[in-house]
Design a protein around this motif. Structure first.
Motif, PDB file in Angstrom:
ATOM      1  N   VAL A 124      18.567  49.787  45.707  1.00 20.39           N
ATOM      2  CA  VAL A 124      19.143  48.477  46.124  1.00 20.39           C
ATOM      3  C   VAL A 124      18.704  47.912  47.520  1.00 20.39           C
ATOM      4  O   VAL A 124      18.532  46.637  47.569  1.00 20.39           O
ATOM      5  N   GLU A 125      18.524  48.830  48.572  1.00 23.15           N
ATOM      6  CA  GLU A 125      17.982  48.448  49.986  1.00 23.15           C
ATOM      7  C   GLU A 125      16.841  47.649  49.749  1.00 23.15           C
ATOM      8  O   GLU A 125      16.621  46.559  50.213  1.00 23.15           O
ATOM      9  N   GLU A 126      16.022  47.954  48.742  1.00 17.00           N
ATOM     10  CA  GLU A 126      14.670  47.152  48.722  1.00 17.00           C
ATOM     11  C   GLU A 126      14.691  45.942  48.061  1.00 17.00           C
ATOM     12  O   GLU A 126      13.817  44.900  48.523  1.00 17.00           O
ATOM     13  N   LEU A 131      18.992  39.261  46.303  1.00 18.87           N
ATOM     14  CA  LEU A 131      20.077  39.181  45.498  1.00 18.87           C
ATOM     15  C   LEU A 131      20.790  37.832  45.480  1.00 18.87           C
ATOM     16  O   LEU A 131      21.361  37.467  44.459  1.00 18.87           O
ATOM     17  N   SER A 132      20.644  36.814  46.333  1.00 21.04           N
ATOM     18  CA  SER A 132      21.134  35.639  46.305  1.00 21.04           C
ATOM     19  C   SER A 132      20.207  34.843  45.320  1.00 21.04           C
ATOM     20  O   SER A 132      20.665  33.536  45.185  1.00 21.04           O
ATOM     21  N   MET A 133      19.200  35.099  44.688  1.00 24.38           N
ATOM     22  CA  MET A 133      18.484  34.079  44.162  1.00 24.38           C
ATOM     23  C   MET A 133      18.674  33.914  42.678  1.00 24.38           C
ATOM     24  O   MET A 133      18.906  32.964  42.034  1.00 24.38           O
ATOM     25  N   LYS A 158      24.313  52.254  41.857  1.00 23.05           N
ATOM     26  CA  LYS A 158      23.608  51.154  42.452  1.00 23.05           C
ATOM     27  C   LYS A 158      24.664  49.734  42.233  1.00 23.05           C
ATOM     28  O   LYS A 158      24.595  48.880  42.989  1.00 23.05           O
ATOM     29  N   ILE A 159      25.436  49.814  40.936  1.00 25.19           N
ATOM     30  CA  ILE A 159      26.374  48.725  40.722  1.00 25.19           C
ATOM     31  C   ILE A 159      27.163  48.481  42.033  1.00 25.19           C
ATOM     32  O   ILE A 159      27.557  47.056  42.256  1.00 25.19           O
ATOM     33  N   LYS A 160      27.911  49.377  42.684  1.00 28.97           N
ATOM     34  CA  LYS A 160      28.977  49.076  43.640  1.00 28.97           C
ATOM     35  C   LYS A 160      28.090  48.400  44.890  1.00 28.97           C
ATOM     36  O   LYS A 160      28.731  47.198  45.327  1.00 28.97           O
ATOM     37  N   SER A 161      27.093  48.744  45.073  1.00 21.93           N
ATOM     38  CA  SER A 161      26.465  48.200  46.191  1.00 21.93           C
ATOM     39  C   SER A 161      25.813  46.697  46.087  1.00 21.93           C
ATOM     40  O   SER A 161      26.122  45.830  46.951  1.00 21.93           O
ATOM     41  N   VAL A 162      25.590  46.561  44.732  1.00 20.40           N
ATOM     42  CA  VAL A 162      24.956  45.027  44.368  1.00 20.40           C
ATOM     43  C   VAL A 162      26.385  44.358  44.411  1.00 20.40           C
ATOM     44  O   VAL A 162      26.328  42.887  44.919  1.00 20.40           O
ATOM     45  N   GLU A 164      29.012  44.624  46.136  1.00 20.56           N
ATOM     46  CA  GLU A 164      29.280  44.113  47.395  1.00 20.56           C
ATOM     47  C   GLU A 164      28.696  42.955  48.154  1.00 20.56           C
ATOM     48  O   GLU A 164      28.914  42.089  48.797  1.00 20.56           O
ATOM     49  N   ILE A 165      27.231  43.039  47.907  1.00 21.78           N
ATOM     50  CA  ILE A 165      26.275  42.203  48.377  1.00 21.78           C
ATOM     51  C   ILE A 165      26.339  40.814  47.656  1.00 21.78           C
ATOM     52  O   ILE A 165      26.201  39.772  48.452  1.00 21.78           O
ATOM     53  N   ALA A 166      26.570  40.828  46.480  1.00 21.16           N
ATOM     54  CA  ALA A 166      26.545  39.510  45.475  1.00 21.16           C
ATOM     55  C   ALA A 166      27.722  39.437  44.818  1.00 21.16           C
ATOM     56  O   ALA A 166      27.577  39.981  43.369  1.00 21.16           O
ATOM     57  N   PRO A 167      28.732  39.107  45.278  1.00 22.70           N
ATOM     58  CA  PRO A 167      29.971  38.955  44.509  1.00 22.70           C
ATOM     59  C   PRO A 167      30.119  38.328  43.305  1.00 22.70           C
ATOM     60  O   PRO A 167      30.742  38.484  42.098  1.00 22.70           O
TER      61      PRO A 167
END
Ligand code: DX5
Ligand code: ZN
Length: 214
Positions: A124-126, A131-133, A158-162, A164-167
């Protein structure tokens, strides 16, 4: 009403009876229809292309959720849009990093949803900065290429981190999804489930789709 989008993968359908098998999932409450496009280069398998997708468009009302597992996805955006794709998902790994934004914008310029997919080894970091796109991130929970493989729990993490970043992004998972693994993914924040074998090998397709939605 459940807000989980269930997208049956026709990779597990009988290709000699594709219309019948598409109607089956349509009548059983599917939300989208997942079409796996493979080119024998990005993944070792070869499946469906543009002409079959266009034929499918003529026989179903379901939105076509087209998953491109191909090299040079930018070349095939327009042909798949013309074939009737409603959601078009490319693989992040198939595109140069400085071309990702351009490709997402290009897909969206046709008025359809843009999806980006990541293979199990992509972290996910990569991809966080992208993720806003896209409208959707497809997190593969198996190595892409074949149906009927075993769910990889580490990928679902990975779902959890995504989330958080992109609600607001649609988070789709694909590979080894059944009632049980689907629940794990939904609890982490996924809101679209692709399932091939679980749906098509079930003796009661409506029930299988209902389990995925619940
Ligand atoms: C795999 C495909 C999947 C596949 C899923 O590369 O992207 O959509 O059809 O099949 P199941 O649900 O059987 O793992
Ligand atoms: Zn797929």
């Amino acid at each position: 009403m459940s807000n989980v989008i269930v997208s049956p993968s026709i990779l597990s359908a009988d290709f000699a009876n594709l219309e019948r098998d598409i109607k089956r999932v349509e009548q059983a409450g599917a939300d989208w229809l997942h079409i796996d496009v493979m080119d024998g280069h990005f993944v070792p398998n070869i499946t469906i292309g543009v002409p079959v997708t266009a034929s499918i468009k003529r026989i179903t009302e379901l939105p076509l959720d087209v998953h491109l597992m191909i090299e040079n996805p930018e070349k095939y955006v327009e042909p798949f849009v013309n074939a009737g794709a409603d959601i078009l998902t490319f693989h992040y790994e198939a595109v140069l990093p400085d071309k990702v934004q351009q490709l997402i914008e290009y897909i969206k310029s046709f008025g359809i949803k843009a999806g980006m997919s990541i293979k199990p080894k992509t972290q996910v970091e990569e991809i966080a900065k992208y993720l806003s796109m896209p409208d959707m991130l497809l997190i593969m929970t198996v190595e892409p290429g074949f149906g009927g493989q075993k769910f990889m729990p580490d990928c679902a993490e990975k779902i959890k981190s995504v989330r958080e970043i992109a609600p607001d992004i649609i988070i789709q998972v694909d590979g080894g999804i059944n009632a049980e693994t689907g629940k794990i993914c939904k609890n982490f924040g996924a809101n679209s489930l692709v399932a091939g074998n679980y749906i098509y090998k079930s003796t009661d397709i409506s029930r299988a789709i209902k389990f995925l939605k619940d």
